[in-house]
Scaffold this motif. Sequence first.
Motif, PDB file in Angstrom:
ATOM      1  N   GLU A  44      -2.529  -2.197  14.185  1.00 56.09           N
ATOM      2  CA  GLU A  44      -3.034  -2.751  12.924  1.00 56.09           C
ATOM      3  C   GLU A  44      -2.445  -2.014  11.728  1.00 56.09           C
ATOM      4  O   GLU A  44      -2.058  -2.632  10.742  1.00 56.09           O
ATOM      5  CB  GLU A  44      -4.560  -2.674  12.894  1.00 56.09           C
ATOM      6  N   GLN A  47       1.168  -3.121  11.252  1.00 56.92           N
ATOM      7  CA  GLN A  47       1.253  -4.451  10.659  1.00 56.92           C
ATOM      8  C   GLN A  47       0.931  -4.399   9.164  1.00 56.92           C
ATOM      9  O   GLN A  47       1.587  -5.064   8.358  1.00 56.92           O
ATOM     10  CB  GLN A  47       0.296  -5.411  11.362  1.00 56.92           C
ATOM     11  N   GLU A  48      -0.048  -3.599   8.797  1.00 56.07           N
ATOM     12  CA  GLU A  48      -0.420  -3.446   7.398  1.00 56.07           C
ATOM     13  C   GLU A  48       0.731  -2.832   6.598  1.00 56.07           C
ATOM     14  O   GLU A  48       1.064  -3.305   5.507  1.00 56.07           O
ATOM     15  CB  GLU A  48      -1.661  -2.556   7.307  1.00 56.07           C
ATOM     16  N   GLN A  49       1.361  -1.809   7.153  1.00 53.13           N
ATOM     17  CA  GLN A  49       2.503  -1.187   6.483  1.00 53.13           C
ATOM     18  C   GLN A  49       3.663  -2.164   6.366  1.00 53.13           C
ATOM     19  O   GLN A  49       4.353  -2.199   5.342  1.00 53.13           O
ATOM     20  CB  GLN A  49       2.953   0.064   7.241  1.00 53.13           C
ATOM     21  N   TYR A  50       3.882  -2.972   7.392  1.00 53.77           N
ATOM     22  CA  TYR A  50       4.968  -3.949   7.357  1.00 53.77           C
ATOM     23  C   TYR A  50       4.723  -4.971   6.254  1.00 53.77           C
ATOM     24  O   TYR A  50       5.646  -5.325   5.509  1.00 53.77           O
ATOM     25  CB  TYR A  50       5.087  -4.632   8.718  1.00 53.77           C
ATOM     26  N   LYS A  51       3.483  -5.441   6.136  1.00 48.98           N
ATOM     27  CA  LYS A  51       3.152  -6.408   5.083  1.00 48.98           C
ATOM     28  C   LYS A  51       3.360  -5.799   3.700  1.00 48.98           C
ATOM     29  O   LYS A  51       3.900  -6.445   2.799  1.00 48.98           O
ATOM     30  CB  LYS A  51       1.706  -6.886   5.232  1.00 48.98           C
ATOM     31  N   GLN A  52       2.922  -4.553   3.526  1.00 48.70           N
ATOM     32  CA  GLN A  52       3.102  -3.888   2.235  1.00 48.70           C
ATOM     33  C   GLN A  52       4.580  -3.733   1.912  1.00 48.70           C
ATOM     34  O   GLN A  52       5.000  -3.935   0.770  1.00 48.70           O
ATOM     35  CB  GLN A  52       2.422  -2.524   2.238  1.00 48.70           C
ATOM     36  N   GLN A  53       5.368  -3.390   2.908  1.00 48.25           N
ATOM     37  CA  GLN A  53       6.799  -3.220   2.696  1.00 48.25           C
ATOM     38  C   GLN A  53       7.452  -4.549   2.315  1.00 48.25           C
ATOM     39  O   GLN A  53       8.301  -4.601   1.428  1.00 48.25           O
ATOM     40  CB  GLN A  53       7.441  -2.655   3.956  1.00 48.25           C
ATOM     41  N   GLN A  54       7.042  -5.615   2.987  1.00 50.99           N
ATOM     42  CA  GLN A  54       7.591  -6.931   2.666  1.00 50.99           C
ATOM     43  C   GLN A  54       7.232  -7.336   1.238  1.00 50.99           C
ATOM     44  O   GLN A  54       8.047  -7.895   0.516  1.00 50.99           O
ATOM     45  CB  GLN A  54       7.086  -7.984   3.663  1.00 50.99           C
ATOM     46  N   GLU A  55       5.984  -7.062   0.821  1.00 46.56           N
ATOM     47  CA  GLU A  55       5.563  -7.382  -0.544  1.00 46.56           C
ATOM     48  C   GLU A  55       6.378  -6.590  -1.556  1.00 46.56           C
ATOM     49  O   GLU A  55       6.810  -7.134  -2.577  1.00 46.56           O
ATOM     50  CB  GLU A  55       4.077  -7.089  -0.722  1.00 46.56           C
ATOM     51  N   GLN A  56       6.609  -5.319  -1.281  1.00 45.53           N
ATOM     52  CA  GLN A  56       7.394  -4.494  -2.193  1.00 45.53           C
ATOM     53  C   GLN A  56       8.828  -4.999  -2.284  1.00 45.53           C
ATOM     54  O   GLN A  56       9.410  -5.035  -3.366  1.00 45.53           O
ATOM     55  CB  GLN A  56       7.378  -3.030  -1.746  1.00 45.53           C
ATOM     56  N   SER A  58       9.869  -8.066  -1.762  1.00 45.83           N
ATOM     57  CA  SER A  58       9.914  -9.344  -2.467  1.00 45.83           C
ATOM     58  C   SER A  58       9.753  -9.123  -3.972  1.00 45.83           C
ATOM     59  O   SER A  58      10.418  -9.765  -4.772  1.00 45.83           O
ATOM     60  CB  SER A  58       8.849 -10.300  -1.938  1.00 45.83           C
TER      61      SER A  58
END
Length: 84
Positions: A44, A47-56, A58
Amino acid sequence: MEMASFPSLLRTLAIIILCYYLFKFFMRIFAPILMQKAVNKMQEKMQEQYKQQQEQQSRASQASTPTPKPKKEVGEYIDYEEVK
């Protein structure tokens, strides 16, 4: 100083051996459950870190899109040659 009696020594060893085998028995039961919970928690977090990285990324790509800057026209460029 009193000496330990043989029966009390056997009793102590029996308690130690019993505790050891009980610990092994309970670890066989509970270790997989505890490991699964630890793996799920780490998954978990990843996955949270991956989402944050993707947002950054973008946001960075949206912010870094080059906006055309107006060029200043200073005048003609004259190429001088060196005379010896």
